[in-house]
Scaffold this motif. Structure first.
Motif, mmCIF file in Angstrom:
data_model
loop_
_atom_site.group_PDB
_atom_site.id
_atom_site.type_symbol
_atom_site.label_atom_id
_atom_site.label_comp_id
_atom_site.label_asym_id
_atom_site.label_seq_id
_atom_site.Cartn_x
_atom_site.Cartn_y
_atom_site.Cartn_z
ATOM 1 N N THR A 301 -3.251 16.364 -51.538
ATOM 2 C CA THR A 301 -4.775 16.267 -51.207
ATOM 3 C C THR A 301 -5.115 15.654 -49.844
ATOM 4 O O THR A 301 -6.038 15.285 -49.501
ATOM 5 C CB THR A 301 -5.346 15.359 -52.218
ATOM 6 O OG1 THR A 301 -4.757 13.913 -51.811
ATOM 7 C CG2 THR A 301 -5.162 15.628 -53.762
ATOM 8 N N TYR A 372 -4.934 18.308 -57.597
ATOM 9 C CA TYR A 372 -6.092 17.832 -56.934
ATOM 10 C C TYR A 372 -6.821 16.785 -58.039
ATOM 11 O O TYR A 372 -7.280 15.998 -57.560
ATOM 12 C CB TYR A 372 -7.023 18.810 -56.400
ATOM 13 C CG TYR A 372 -6.237 19.916 -55.543
ATOM 14 C CD1 TYR A 372 -5.161 19.607 -54.762
ATOM 15 C CD2 TYR A 372 -7.097 20.901 -55.216
ATOM 16 C CE1 TYR A 372 -4.643 20.299 -53.780
ATOM 17 C CE2 TYR A 372 -6.497 22.045 -54.103
ATOM 18 C CZ TYR A 372 -5.284 21.539 -53.727
ATOM 19 O OH TYR A 372 -4.893 22.484 -52.749
ATOM 20 N N HIS A 375 -3.921 13.740 -59.025
ATOM 21 C CA HIS A 375 -3.488 12.925 -58.037
ATOM 22 C C HIS A 375 -4.467 11.386 -57.955
ATOM 23 O O HIS A 375 -5.471 11.721 -57.989
ATOM 24 C CB HIS A 375 -3.789 13.729 -56.544
ATOM 25 C CG HIS A 375 -3.179 12.804 -55.386
ATOM 26 N ND1 HIS A 375 -1.951 12.827 -55.094
ATOM 27 C CD2 HIS A 375 -3.716 11.924 -54.304
ATOM 28 C CE1 HIS A 375 -1.574 12.059 -54.140
ATOM 29 N NE2 HIS A 375 -2.714 11.490 -53.846
ATOM 30 N N SER B 182 -10.644 8.350 -50.683
ATOM 31 C CA SER B 182 -10.397 9.948 -51.053
ATOM 32 C C SER B 182 -11.590 10.301 -52.006
ATOM 33 O O SER B 182 -12.180 9.525 -52.674
ATOM 34 C CB SER B 182 -8.998 10.113 -51.965
ATOM 35 O OG SER B 182 -8.887 11.342 -52.392
ATOM 36 N N TRP B 184 -13.761 12.152 -54.572
ATOM 37 C CA TRP B 184 -13.254 12.662 -55.864
ATOM 38 C C TRP B 184 -14.620 12.873 -56.906
ATOM 39 O O TRP B 184 -15.205 11.638 -57.199
ATOM 40 C CB TRP B 184 -12.274 12.010 -56.618
ATOM 41 C CG TRP B 184 -11.852 12.595 -57.784
ATOM 42 C CD1 TRP B 184 -11.609 13.621 -58.024
ATOM 43 C CD2 TRP B 184 -11.027 12.099 -59.056
ATOM 44 N NE1 TRP B 184 -11.155 14.054 -59.241
ATOM 45 C CE2 TRP B 184 -10.788 12.877 -60.043
ATOM 46 C CE3 TRP B 184 -10.759 10.696 -59.183
ATOM 47 C CZ2 TRP B 184 -10.051 12.706 -61.103
ATOM 48 C CZ3 TRP B 184 -10.082 10.190 -60.392
ATOM 49 C CH2 TRP B 184 -9.670 11.278 -61.378
ATOM 50 N N LYS B 191 -9.852 15.987 -56.134
ATOM 51 C CA LYS B 191 -10.159 15.360 -54.810
ATOM 52 C C LYS B 191 -9.454 15.856 -53.310
ATOM 53 O O LYS B 191 -8.640 16.698 -53.535
ATOM 54 C CB LYS B 191 -9.924 13.763 -55.122
ATOM 55 C CG LYS B 191 -8.321 13.846 -55.265
ATOM 56 C CD LYS B 191 -7.677 12.348 -55.970
ATOM 57 C CE LYS B 191 -8.176 12.226 -57.336
ATOM 58 N NZ LYS B 191 -7.397 12.983 -58.387
ATOM 59 N N MET B 192 -10.311 15.302 -52.619
ATOM 60 C CA MET B 192 -9.601 15.478 -51.344
ATOM 61 C C MET B 192 -9.603 14.144 -50.415
ATOM 62 O O MET B 192 -10.722 13.377 -50.569
ATOM 63 C CB MET B 192 -9.871 16.699 -50.426
ATOM 64 C CG MET B 192 -9.174 17.132 -49.094
ATOM 65 S SD MET B 192 -9.574 18.694 -48.723
ATOM 66 C CE MET B 192 -8.197 19.518 -48.346
ATOM 67 N N ASP B 193 -8.340 14.039 -49.688
ATOM 68 C CA ASP B 193 -8.618 12.762 -48.854
ATOM 69 C C ASP B 193 -9.359 12.813 -47.837
ATOM 70 O O ASP B 193 -9.808 13.672 -47.101
ATOM 71 C CB ASP B 193 -7.185 12.352 -48.458
ATOM 72 C CG ASP B 193 -6.074 12.067 -49.552
ATOM 73 O OD1 ASP B 193 -6.477 12.104 -50.749
ATOM 74 O OD2 ASP B 193 -4.887 11.894 -49.083
#
Lengths: 624, 361
Positions: A301, A372, A375, B182, B184, B191-193
């Motif tokens: 991610t 994703y 995580h 992150s 989410w 999620k993406m950081d």
């Protein structure tokens, strides 16, 4: 242990252990120190679960919680699991290959004391202004922003103990390459020795990236460097790469020796040779190799892009193949055997479903897009506890019961052992199974508390109850150790009666020179082969002769102590304390002074003479 | 006894699994109740991998249970030595090849989905003459412990509560201004950081039916440890139909500065200007550079669903929060940046803040 103490008096025993270079005593030191750190990590875990038992709890504060989770992870990985495995490696591996000691006994002692002082330094943070609070991964942006000295304790403590581990790894590699008994070819080595070998190679290649990145962190925090300072042109993602290039192989450094212990236990208590020995060896090496190719699956991610994510996803899946080979080989080892359910075997048997459950969630996480979601959620927490507790800790508990007679000459109680097993096993599944679903239901990991009304209450309560069961299990193990030590019923060479490898051919505990005569190894499971031919001892490969032994030395302790002192200087240097720089220099002077002393002073060791060996009781060594 | 235990455990495993797969958790939070294309695709991958893995577990379990029940050492067999088997090439080939095939079945959709979900080409398509794009883009900026959402093509800014249209792709630019966080929204996708080093891009889509099930309000979380109040760095996502969203955007664009009529609120505004305005903006078109935007934009404060992302939205909780933010979000950046307020001032300030509305002006 206690008999020695009675004979020699407490002070001289302490001095003996402070200066020992004997791999068996160093193993006991690792076992004690690792055991204490394991208990500390356990207490931290219990506090975490107590805080999360109910929503909006205020058992601990937010800041303290982050310190607890950081110290729990760091302690369990670096100061408990690894040293405890090193304890068994030290105690058993040299015996398994028919060696009289490790290749570098002095370095072995140095490795232990570095680990010990590093761990001590790290844990002193609790009393000196607060523990590290950026997670065991200590991601750079947070660890640079963290106030106080917590992260400094983390960086310096791990640096010192990391040196120790690296030395241990190199030492084992050299030992296994050079010191195998005559006839002990690579493909006749017991699997625990093989996994020690591969894990040591992983240590050799995985620890330098950690050392380098911790140096950078140390310099960023203490000496004004900007490796990870984005505003000054640094980059924080590079820390994540460094950390996981170390961190992923680290997982295999832990699990491979665990596999080794289980391989020994399966074959011993099934009375069968390990099924598919060659493919087990092959799988071990392959897992070790692939272990270096998959680190970025911890970073799906981060935004590395679809190409990197896809490559690392597929590479990660590939690891499932050799791991699967191992599982099926174990199953086929017990298949057709004559299984005796001793306590070590119970752990080994319980390990299979537990570890498979952890392994399959690992493959599920290799599916990058699904990861994703997983995580940094409780799904991940569940996964790695399934592999690390269900794999490594089960192996440590199994190994403790299995090798206790070989290390201390007396057997842990099987009755209490079964009690421990039942509580630990039930507690383990109760604690962690439900966490998979907490994660999927949207609970991020490393949260200090959670709000009610999100559907997370029941799961967390169940998990906390499970943790209490595990605690009961661990306490019963401690009681077992005490009772066993007090009773101190001595056992013979092969207390489990089905021992297959060289260590079971000599007395429990082994004499300080291990083998009176180096044994001749005539095949896999050398001792078993002799037993099947009706012999009770090994075939010697040499006539009785003088044995060259190393002298004890206090220098490893002093070298490590110097670094411990220097670390305080480095850390308080930041606060402009006048005494800091002299302490830093003074500590380094002690360390380098001790090293120079060691280099200049000749120490040829001593010889045990042939005559003395002849007089010794026959059952203590190899008889012709 | 051992085998019975194992069977029981297995049964319960399947029972829980079945329960899980039939959907559990809250529709506004759970990844198991996917509410959009991304989450749905991820959910399907979860199911596929779970099915494959449960198959593996089943095979292992059958062999395992048979082995530990059939081959226990029985009384009278104490001296029996079983046949020492070296191995079997056929078996070893079988259990090498079959997993490889299973993994290939899993790898293909994995790689496809990875590229699909990383496809943000529409985001970078040349802007139209007036500078806007067809794609809806939201700039997300994560801060200790709050979220800023900027609609760059519309010059609209909001905080803590993200407003998105349903049934269309929403593109995100993600970054962090202090430490790594992150982004989410479990029900809508993975999620993406938000890194401190670079801008990450991805997209999500919110399904209108599923949004309705979730009450048009999804929970968002920070998923990366970021400090003491990491656990409390929640945000909310309000979904609107595309028309309603357009309406909302234009209301936001034309929002006028708040002009409270109530006397308490007027006093509150004065207090706000003296103590809060240097960090908090009160209009959706904040043109200050991001370094100056030190605190959440409060233009829609009166319409939010939570105070500080976590507390119930009422004046009492608002006053509690202002009285001592540290108590509710330890380590936040607001504590101690304004003067101590007495009860009357708190009432006035709360009245003013609650009057900050855009839609009902």
């Amino acid at each position: 242990m206690s008999t020695i103490a009675q004979k020699r008096g407490f002070a001289s025993t302490v001095w003996d252990y402070l200066t020992t270079v004997d791999h068996k005593k160093i193993a006991i030191l690792y076992l004690i120190a690792g055991g204490i750190f394991f208990l500390m990590g356990g207490v931290e875990a219990m506090m975490i679960r107590a805080q999360l038992a109910v929503p909006n709890n205020d058992f601990v504060s937010a800041g303290l919680f982050n310190e607890l989770l950081t110290m729990h992870g760091t302690t369990m990985i670096f100061l408990a699991a690894m040293p405890l495995l090193l304890a068994f490696m030290n105690a058993i591996m040299p015996l398994q290959i028919g060696a009289r000691d490790v290749a570098f006994p002095f370095v072995n002692a140095l490795g232990f004391w570095l680990f010990f002082f590093g761990g001590l330094f790290l844990n002193l943070s609790w009393f000196l202004g607060g523990a590290p609070d950026a997670g065991w991964t200590s991601y750079a942006s947070l660890s640079l922003a963290s106030e106080g000295h917590g992260i400094d304790f983390y960086a310096l403590g791990l640096q010192i103990s990391g040196f120790g581990t690296l030395m241990g790894g190199i030492n084992f590699l050299v030992t296994i390459i050079n010191m195998r008994a005559p006839g002990m070819t690579y493909m006749r080595m017991p699997l625990f020795t093989w996994t020690t070998f591969v894990a040591s190679a992983l240590i050799l290649f995985a620890f330098p990236p950690l050392t380098a990145s911790i140096f950078m962190l140390t310099f960023d925090r203490m000496f004004g460097a900007n490796f990870f300072n984005v505003a000054a042109g640094g980059n924080t993602i590079i820390w994540e790469h460094f950390f996981w290039i170390f961190g992923h192989p680290e997982v295999y450094i832990l699990i491979l020796p665990a596999f080794g212990i289980f391989s020994e236990i399966f074959s011993t208590f099934s009375r069968k040779r390990l099924f598919g020995y060659s493919s087990m060896v092959f799988a071990t090496v392959l897992i070790g190799f692939l272990g270096f190719m998959v680190w970025a699956h911890h970073m799906f991610t981060v935004g590395l892009g679809p190409v990197a994510n896809a490559i690392f996803a597929v590479a990660t899946m590939a690891i499932a193949v050799p791991t699967g080979i191992k599982i099926f080989n174990w199953l086929l080892t017990i298949w057709g055997g004559s299984i005796k359910f001793t306590v070590p075997m119970l752990y080994a048997v319980a390990f299979i479903p537990s570890f498979v459950a952890g392994g399959v969630t690992g493959v599920m996480q290799a599916v990058a897009p699904a990861d994703y979601q997983y995580h940094d959620s409780y799904f991940i927490v569940a996964h790695f506890h399934y592999v690390i507790v269900g794999g490594v800790v089960f192996a440590l508990l199994a190994g403790t019961h299995f090798y206790w007679p070989k290390m201390f000459g007396t057997m842990l109680s099987e009755k209490i052992g079964k009690f421990t097993f039942v509580f630990f096993f039930i507690g383990f599944h109760l604690t962690f199974f439900v966490q998979h679903f907490l994660g999927l239901m949207g609970m991020p990991r490393r949260v200090w508390t959670f709000l009610p009304g999100q559907g997370l209450d029941t799961g967390n309560l169940v998990s906390s109850i499970g943790a209490a069961f595990m605690a009961v299990g661990v306490i019963s193990l401690l009681i077992n150790v005490v009772i066993t030590s007090v009773k101190n019923e001595r056992v013979g060479n092969d207390p489990w009666e089905d021992g297959r490898t060289l260590e079971w051919a000599i007395s429990s505990p082994a004499p300080f020179y291990n083998f009176k005569q180096l044994p001749l190894v005539r095949g896999l499971d050398a001792y078993w082969l002799e037993k099947m031919e009706g012999k009770t001892t090994l075939t010697p490969a040499e006539p009785i002769g003088d044995i060259h032994m190393p002298n004890s030395s206090f220098v490893p302790f002093v070298i490590s102590l110097g670094l411990f002192i220097a670390a305080f200087g480095a850390m308080y240097h930041v606060d402009d304390k006048a005494w800091a720089l002299p302490v830093l220099i003074g500590g380094l002077v002690i360390t380098f002074g001790a090293m120079i002393y060691r280099s200049l002073k000749d120490d040829h060791g001593f010889h045990i003479h042939k005559e003395e060996l002849m007089e010794e009781n026959d059952d203590k060594g190899v008889k012709a | 006894m051992k085998d019975r235990l194992t069977k029981w455990r297995l049964l319960s495993v399947f029972a829980v699994l079945a329960l899980a797969l039939s959907g559990c958790g809250e529709p506004f939070l759970s990844t198991l109740k996917p509410a959009g294309d991304v989450a749905k695709q991820q959910y399907n991958l979860m199911i596929l991998s779970t099915v494959i893995m449960v198959t593996v577990i089943a095979v292992v379990t059958v062999i395992f249970v048979l082995a530990i029940t059939r081959f226990r050492r029985k009384k009278g067999d104490e001296n029996k030595i079983p046949k020492q088997v070296e191995g079997s090439h056929l078996l070893e080939i079988i259990w090498t090849v079959i997993p490889i095939i299973l993994l290939l079945i899993l790898a293909v959709p994995t790689v496809t989905a990875t590229f699909d979900q990383a496809n943000v080409k529409d985001m970078d398509k040349k802007p139209k003459k007036d500078g806007t794009r067809d794609a809806l883009v939201v700039n997300v900026r994560a801060n200790l412990y709050w979220w800023e959402f900027e609609y760059p093509d519309y010059k609209v800014m909001t905080s803590q509560e993200l407003v998105v249209p349903t049934d269309q792709k929403v593109y995100f630019n993600l970054k962090a201004s202090d430490v790594k966080h992150s982004f989410w929204i479990p029900a809508a996708g993975g999620k993406m950081d938000t890194n401190t080093d670079n801008v990450n891009k991805f997209w999500l889509k919110f399904d209108s039916d599923k949004s309705e099930e979730a009450g048009n309000l999804f929970y968002g979380k920070c998923a990366e440890l970021c400090g003491p109040s990491h656990a409390l760095m929640d945000f909310k996502v309000e979904t609107k139909s595309q028309d309603d969203f357009k309406q909302w955007i234009s209301t936001m664009q034309s929002a006028k500065p708040a002009a409270p009529t109530d006397t308490a609120a007027v006093e509150g505004q004065k207090l706000f200007e003296q103590n809060c305005l240097s960090c908090h903006a009160t209009s959706p078109d904040d043109s200050r550079p991001e370094q100056a935007r030190l605190a959440p934009n409060l233009a829609t404060f009166g319409e939010r669903s939570r105070i500080a992302g976590i507390l119930d939205h009422n004046e009492e909780e608002l006053k509690n929060w202002i009285r001592d933010p540290e108590k509710y979000k330890p380590g936040n950046k607001m504590t101690g940046t304004y003067k101590q307020l007495n009860e009357q001032e708190l009432d006035q300030l709360a009245a003013y803040l609650m009057s900050l509305k855009v839609e009902e002006q």
